[in-house]
Motif scaffolding. Structure first.
Motif, PDB file in Angstrom:
ATOM      1  N   ILE A   2      -5.056 -17.076  -8.642  1.00  0.00           N
ATOM      2  CA  ILE A   2      -4.166 -15.929  -8.435  1.00  0.00           C
ATOM      3  C   ILE A   2      -3.956 -15.181  -9.750  1.00  0.00           C
ATOM      4  O   ILE A   2      -3.941 -13.948  -9.779  1.00  0.00           O
ATOM      5  CB  ILE A   2      -2.819 -16.369  -7.832  1.00  0.00           C
ATOM      6  N   THR A   3      -3.838 -15.908 -10.846  1.00  0.00           N
ATOM      7  CA  THR A   3      -3.701 -15.255 -12.147  1.00  0.00           C
ATOM      8  C   THR A   3      -4.947 -14.437 -12.459  1.00  0.00           C
ATOM      9  O   THR A   3      -4.849 -13.313 -12.973  1.00  0.00           O
ATOM     10  CB  THR A   3      -3.445 -16.303 -13.252  1.00  0.00           C
ATOM     11  N   GLY A   4      -6.132 -14.963 -12.133  1.00  0.00           N
ATOM     12  CA  GLY A   4      -7.369 -14.214 -12.327  1.00  0.00           C
ATOM     13  C   GLY A   4      -7.382 -12.934 -11.514  1.00  0.00           C
ATOM     14  O   GLY A   4      -7.762 -11.863 -12.015  1.00  0.00           O
ATOM     15  N   VAL A  28      -0.429  -3.468 -10.522  1.00  0.00           N
ATOM     16  CA  VAL A  28       0.414  -4.645 -10.709  1.00  0.00           C
ATOM     17  C   VAL A  28       0.652  -5.264  -9.339  1.00  0.00           C
ATOM     18  O   VAL A  28       1.153  -4.610  -8.435  1.00  0.00           O
ATOM     19  CB  VAL A  28       1.764  -4.279 -11.372  1.00  0.00           C
ATOM     20  N   LEU A  29       0.237  -6.519  -9.178  1.00  0.00           N
ATOM     21  CA  LEU A  29       0.427  -7.220  -7.913  1.00  0.00           C
ATOM     22  C   LEU A  29       1.675  -8.080  -7.997  1.00  0.00           C
ATOM     23  O   LEU A  29       1.734  -9.018  -8.785  1.00  0.00           O
ATOM     24  CB  LEU A  29      -0.790  -8.100  -7.594  1.00  0.00           C
ATOM     25  N   ALA A  30       2.664  -7.725  -7.202  1.00  0.00           N
ATOM     26  CA  ALA A  30       3.900  -8.509  -7.171  1.00  0.00           C
ATOM     27  C   ALA A  30       3.682  -9.762  -6.326  1.00  0.00           C
ATOM     28  O   ALA A  30       2.744  -9.842  -5.529  1.00  0.00           O
ATOM     29  CB  ALA A  30       5.032  -7.664  -6.593  1.00  0.00           C
ATOM     30  N   ALA A  31       4.559 -10.725  -6.492  1.00  0.00           N
ATOM     31  CA  ALA A  31       4.490 -11.951  -5.705  1.00  0.00           C
ATOM     32  C   ALA A  31       4.795 -11.630  -4.242  1.00  0.00           C
ATOM     33  O   ALA A  31       5.632 -10.790  -3.940  1.00  0.00           O
ATOM     34  CB  ALA A  31       5.476 -12.975  -6.228  1.00  0.00           C
ATOM     35  N   SER A  32       4.096 -12.315  -3.343  1.00  0.00           N
ATOM     36  CA  SER A  32       4.330 -12.131  -1.916  1.00  0.00           C
ATOM     37  C   SER A  32       5.479 -13.039  -1.466  1.00  0.00           C
ATOM     38  O   SER A  32       5.881 -13.953  -2.195  1.00  0.00           O
ATOM     39  CB  SER A  32       3.065 -12.479  -1.125  1.00  0.00           C
ATOM     40  N   SER A  52      -0.799 -19.942   0.950  1.00  0.00           N
ATOM     41  CA  SER A  52      -0.325 -18.718   0.288  1.00  0.00           C
ATOM     42  C   SER A  52      -1.408 -18.117  -0.600  1.00  0.00           C
ATOM     43  O   SER A  52      -1.518 -16.899  -0.719  1.00  0.00           O
ATOM     44  CB  SER A  52       0.944 -18.991  -0.525  1.00  0.00           C
ATOM     45  N   GLY A  53      -2.226 -18.966  -1.215  1.00  0.00           N
ATOM     46  CA  GLY A  53      -3.322 -18.470  -2.040  1.00  0.00           C
ATOM     47  C   GLY A  53      -4.363 -17.731  -1.207  1.00  0.00           C
ATOM     48  O   GLY A  53      -4.820 -16.646  -1.584  1.00  0.00           O
ATOM     49  N   VAL A  54      -4.718 -18.304  -0.079  1.00  0.00           N
ATOM     50  CA  VAL A  54      -5.674 -17.654   0.816  1.00  0.00           C
ATOM     51  C   VAL A  54      -5.101 -16.323   1.298  1.00  0.00           C
ATOM     52  O   VAL A  54      -5.787 -15.294   1.286  1.00  0.00           O
ATOM     53  CB  VAL A  54      -6.032 -18.579   2.008  1.00  0.00           C
ATOM     54  N   GLU A  55      -3.829 -16.338   1.705  1.00  0.00           N
ATOM     55  CA  GLU A  55      -3.185 -15.107   2.170  1.00  0.00           C
ATOM     56  C   GLU A  55      -3.170 -14.037   1.076  1.00  0.00           C
ATOM     57  O   GLU A  55      -3.456 -12.861   1.334  1.00  0.00           O
ATOM     58  CB  GLU A  55      -1.743 -15.394   2.618  1.00  0.00           C
ATOM     59  N   TYR A  56      -2.875 -14.444  -0.149  1.00  0.00           N
ATOM     60  CA  TYR A  56      -2.793 -13.501  -1.267  1.00  0.00           C
ATOM     61  C   TYR A  56      -4.149 -12.860  -1.551  1.00  0.00           C
ATOM     62  O   TYR A  56      -4.248 -11.668  -1.800  1.00  0.00           O
ATOM     63  CB  TYR A  56      -2.263 -14.227  -2.511  1.00  0.00           C
ATOM     64  N   PHE A  57      -5.204 -13.677  -1.493  1.00  0.00           N
ATOM     65  CA  PHE A  57      -6.547 -13.141  -1.717  1.00  0.00           C
ATOM     66  C   PHE A  57      -6.959 -12.201  -0.590  1.00  0.00           C
ATOM     67  O   PHE A  57      -7.544 -11.150  -0.836  1.00  0.00           O
ATOM     68  CB  PHE A  57      -7.577 -14.262  -1.887  1.00  0.00           C
TER      69      PHE A  57
END
Length: 192
Positions: free
Chosen positions: A113-115, A126-130, A176-181
């Motif tokens: 996610i940081t990448g 800027v991507l805010a946290a979901s 959450s990582g999959v959703e964020y990507f």
């Protein structure tokens, strides 16, 4: 620098003290927790971790309430969370309180996610946290706290809450990582 960002920086500055409490063997005594022994240094580390984690809610609430949300805050807040939680999980592995494979999965998601955020920042985004990411952070905080407290008070009930919370943290971290990507894949697709 506004007050929410200062609160976030204070969370980052508490991390070395948290690390010292777990990394150095302080002989402050022990507390019996059910069938487990809770070193007082772990109790102190848990309290410091919980206080530092609470600042996550405080800075976000204050920033939204007073309309002080900034790009710096959107960057620092998740970074502070990742640093605190990653330090905690790594030290829990060292203490034999968490399996390394679970921690590797959790920290790998954080790097990924940081990448993605770095790629977005390179594009001026800027991507805010979901919301799912925020839930993930709180479940991780609960898991770390339970592990640091050696499952207190659940050990008296014979309930392995610390392990249940750890597995829940791993699952929600992956989801959450999959959703964020998926939600932000356009950043990777459209990057130059």
């Amino acid at each position: 620098m506004n007050i929410p960002n200062r609160i976030t920086l204070s969370r980052i500055m508490l991390i070395p003290f948290f690390i010292l409490l777990l990394a150095i063997s302080f002989e402050w005594g022990e507390i019996t927790v059910g069938e487990r022994i809770l070193p007082v240094s772990h109790l102190a580390a848990a309290i410091l971790f919980i206080v530092a984690s609470t600042t996550d809610w405080i800075d976000g609430y204050y920033a939204r309430k007073h309309n002080l949300v900034t790009n710096l805050g959107k960057f620092l807040d998740p970074l502070a969370d990742k640093l605190l939680v990653s330090a905690a999980f790594i030290l829990l592995v060292e203490q034999g309180l968490a399996p390394a494979w679970i921690v590797i999965i959790i920290i790998s998601r954080e790097f990924a996610i940081t990448g993605l955020r770095l790629v977005a920042a390179g594009e001026g985004i800027v991507l805010a946290a979901s919301q799912m990411g925020k839930l993930k952070t709180w479940i991780q905080i609960i898991a770390v706290s339970a592990l640091l407290l050696h499952n207190f008070p659940f050990s008296y009930l014979g309930l392995p809450f610390d392990i249940i919370a750890l597995y829940a943290a791993m699952i929600i971290t992956v989801v959450s990582g999959v959703e964020y990507f998926i939600k932000n894949w356009h950043v990777m697709r459209d990057s130059k």
